[in-house]
Design a protein around this motif. Sequence first.
Motif, PDB file in Angstrom:
ATOM      1  N   GLU A 126      -4.316   7.213   9.895  1.00 32.88           N
ATOM      2  CA  GLU A 126      -5.277   7.467   8.823  1.00 32.88           C
ATOM      3  C   GLU A 126      -4.635   8.114   7.600  1.00 32.88           C
ATOM      4  OE1 GLU A 126      -9.135   8.173  11.785  1.00 32.88           O
ATOM      5  OE2 GLU A 126      -8.325   9.840  10.614  1.00 32.88           O
ATOM      6  N   VAL A 127      -3.627   8.956   7.832  1.00 34.11           N
ATOM      7  CA  VAL A 127      -3.015   9.673   6.706  1.00 34.11           C
ATOM      8  C   VAL A 127      -1.708   9.034   6.247  1.00 34.11           C
ATOM      9  CG1 VAL A 127      -4.078  11.846   7.378  1.00 34.11           C
ATOM     10  CG2 VAL A 127      -1.788  11.296   8.224  1.00 34.11           C
ATOM     11  N   GLY A 128      -1.224   8.030   6.994  1.00 31.84           N
ATOM     12  CA  GLY A 128      -0.001   7.346   6.588  1.00 31.84           C
ATOM     13  C   GLY A 128       1.257   8.149   6.791  1.00 31.84           C
ATOM     14  N   LEU A 129       1.248   9.060   7.754  1.00 37.34           N
ATOM     15  CA  LEU A 129       2.405   9.900   8.053  1.00 37.34           C
ATOM     16  C   LEU A 129       2.544  10.028   9.564  1.00 37.34           C
ATOM     17  CD1 LEU A 129       1.500  12.762   5.567  1.00 37.34           C
ATOM     18  CD2 LEU A 129       3.417  11.185   5.254  1.00 37.34           C
ATOM     19  N   PHE A 179      -1.146   8.280  16.395  1.00 36.49           N
ATOM     20  CA  PHE A 179      -2.096   7.431  17.117  1.00 36.49           C
ATOM     21  C   PHE A 179      -2.683   6.452  16.114  1.00 36.49           C
ATOM     22  CE2 PHE A 179      -3.832   8.102  21.468  1.00 36.49           C
ATOM     23  CZ  PHE A 179      -4.692   7.020  21.557  1.00 36.49           C
ATOM     24  N   ASP A 180      -3.261   5.370  16.632  1.00 34.91           N
ATOM     25  CA  ASP A 180      -3.941   4.440  15.737  1.00 34.91           C
ATOM     26  C   ASP A 180      -5.398   4.866  15.578  1.00 34.91           C
ATOM     27  OD1 ASP A 180      -5.402   3.245  17.973  1.00 34.91           O
ATOM     28  OD2 ASP A 180      -3.513   2.257  18.494  1.00 34.91           O
ATOM     29  N   THR A 181      -6.183   4.037  14.933  1.00 36.25           N
ATOM     30  CA  THR A 181      -7.545   4.429  14.576  1.00 36.25           C
ATOM     31  C   THR A 181      -8.499   4.476  15.769  1.00 36.25           C
ATOM     32  OG1 THR A 181      -7.932   2.103  13.949  1.00 36.25           O
ATOM     33  CG2 THR A 181      -7.404   3.667  12.188  1.00 36.25           C
ATOM     34  N   SER A 232       0.840  -1.193   0.000  1.00 31.88           N
ATOM     35  CA  SER A 232       0.000   0.000   0.000  1.00 31.88           C
ATOM     36  C   SER A 232       0.871   1.237   0.000  1.00 31.88           C
ATOM     37  CB  SER A 232      -0.888   0.015   1.250  1.00 31.88           C
ATOM     38  OG  SER A 232      -1.505   1.254   1.399  1.00 31.88           O
ATOM     39  N   ALA A 233       0.425   2.272  -0.695  1.00 35.80           N
ATOM     40  CA  ALA A 233       1.228   3.494  -0.812  1.00 35.80           C
ATOM     41  C   ALA A 233       1.408   4.183   0.521  1.00 35.80           C
ATOM     42  CB  ALA A 233       0.551   4.462  -1.787  1.00 35.80           C
ATOM     43  N   ARG A 234       0.531   3.944   1.463  1.00 31.58           N
ATOM     44  CA  ARG A 234       0.603   4.669   2.719  1.00 31.58           C
ATOM     45  C   ARG A 234       1.767   4.228   3.601  1.00 31.58           C
ATOM     46  NH1 ARG A 234      -4.480   3.285   6.330  1.00 31.58           N
ATOM     47  NH2 ARG A 234      -3.494   4.914   7.556  1.00 31.58           N
ATOM     48  N   GLN A 235       2.485   3.131   3.222  1.00 33.80           N
ATOM     49  CA  GLN A 235       3.567   2.669   4.066  1.00 33.80           C
ATOM     50  C   GLN A 235       4.737   3.647   4.057  1.00 33.80           C
ATOM     51  OE1 GLN A 235       2.612   0.349   5.703  1.00 33.80           O
ATOM     52  NE2 GLN A 235       1.042  -0.611   4.456  1.00 33.80           N
ATOM     53  N   PHE A 236       4.816   4.492   3.044  1.00 36.75           N
ATOM     54  CA  PHE A 236       5.949   5.391   2.916  1.00 36.75           C
ATOM     55  C   PHE A 236       5.483   6.837   2.891  1.00 36.75           C
ATOM     56  CE2 PHE A 236       6.789   1.463   0.614  1.00 36.75           C
ATOM     57  CZ  PHE A 236       7.848   0.989   1.354  1.00 36.75           C
TER      58      PHE A 236
END
Length: 352
Positions: free
Chosen positions: A285-288, A260-262, A37-41
């Motif tokens: 949520e935003v991957g950052l 934080f997590d969801t 998934s793109a959000r990993q980076f």
Amino acid sequence: MLPYCKRVFQAFAAARGHAEVLRDAGSSSRNIAHLFSARQFSNIRPDIHNDTSRRSQLSPDGPESKINTTTRCHASRIHNAKEDFVSECDRTFCPPEKVEHCPFLQLGLRQPRGDESLAHRLDNGLHSLKRTLKCPGSYQALFVDAAGTLIEASQSTQQVYREIGLKYGVKLSEDEIADKYKAAYGHPWCRFRMRYEADGRLYWQRIVQEATGCKDPGLLEDLYQYYTTDKAWHIGDPDAEKVLKAIRNAGIKLAVVSNFDTRLRPLMKVLSCYDWFDSIVVSAEVGLEKPNPEIFLTACKELCVKPEQVLHVGDDKTNDLVGASAAGCDSLLWGVEVANFTEVAKKLGIKI
């Protein structure tokens, strides 16, 4: 997400010199579908697939030839017509002595947290940031950290872990749990994975096991659910609601910016503070992750303000002060420079 994944796919292909892969990527999404998934980076260095000089920095056989097979930073592989290439790092700790084998580091991918490029700013301590606040009327938004600033834990971690762990056979003392928790929490997580991805269970599973020595999944679930309740958390400043409403009524936009997590959104609703803010930006949520300045810039976009119009308040020097500074925002260290939201309001020129 497909265009981003395509760019990631091209970065890998370029690093290996797979011209045929690049051609396939332009005509088919089947290869891309197997990627992460793109959000990993947080980002890919924009020049990695255009600058051929970077290819010479890699071994002729590609980055995977340098991977020590004993490292815990294993990689899954995607089969191409001729060769394999590294596609994804697993979600385990990367021991410091093994990080030089990390294939993503060799490919020039940046960490979600952005620690490497920012940590040097703390070399000379807090004053090396050379932070100065603007005139009070210059700010149009206030960003607030969640855990440790807006909300606080009602009991110590070691106390909670021991109390809940007793029924699962945990025999460690609170001091022992505290030491093990500190060591586990400070241990490097996989360099290109976020700690709090999605619900964060994978990360907390490792922390709970390391801190208690118990691998019973029931313990993780009980602890996980406990920290979603108002028994576990409380609003740190008893005047927070009154002061934040006054700040908001003065025309200052409010946002929570938190690693934080969801669970954060439902937790804030349980604590009745969700509606105090115009925006809530959660790393999962935003991957950052803070101190990556992109998470602050994301909050700026949501509130339609410029970074120089923002004052951020948080309790962590690296995540909150360095991260906000890198984004172009001003910042205050909670518990050191300000002790409550009334003092924050004064910095904004608002009388309570």
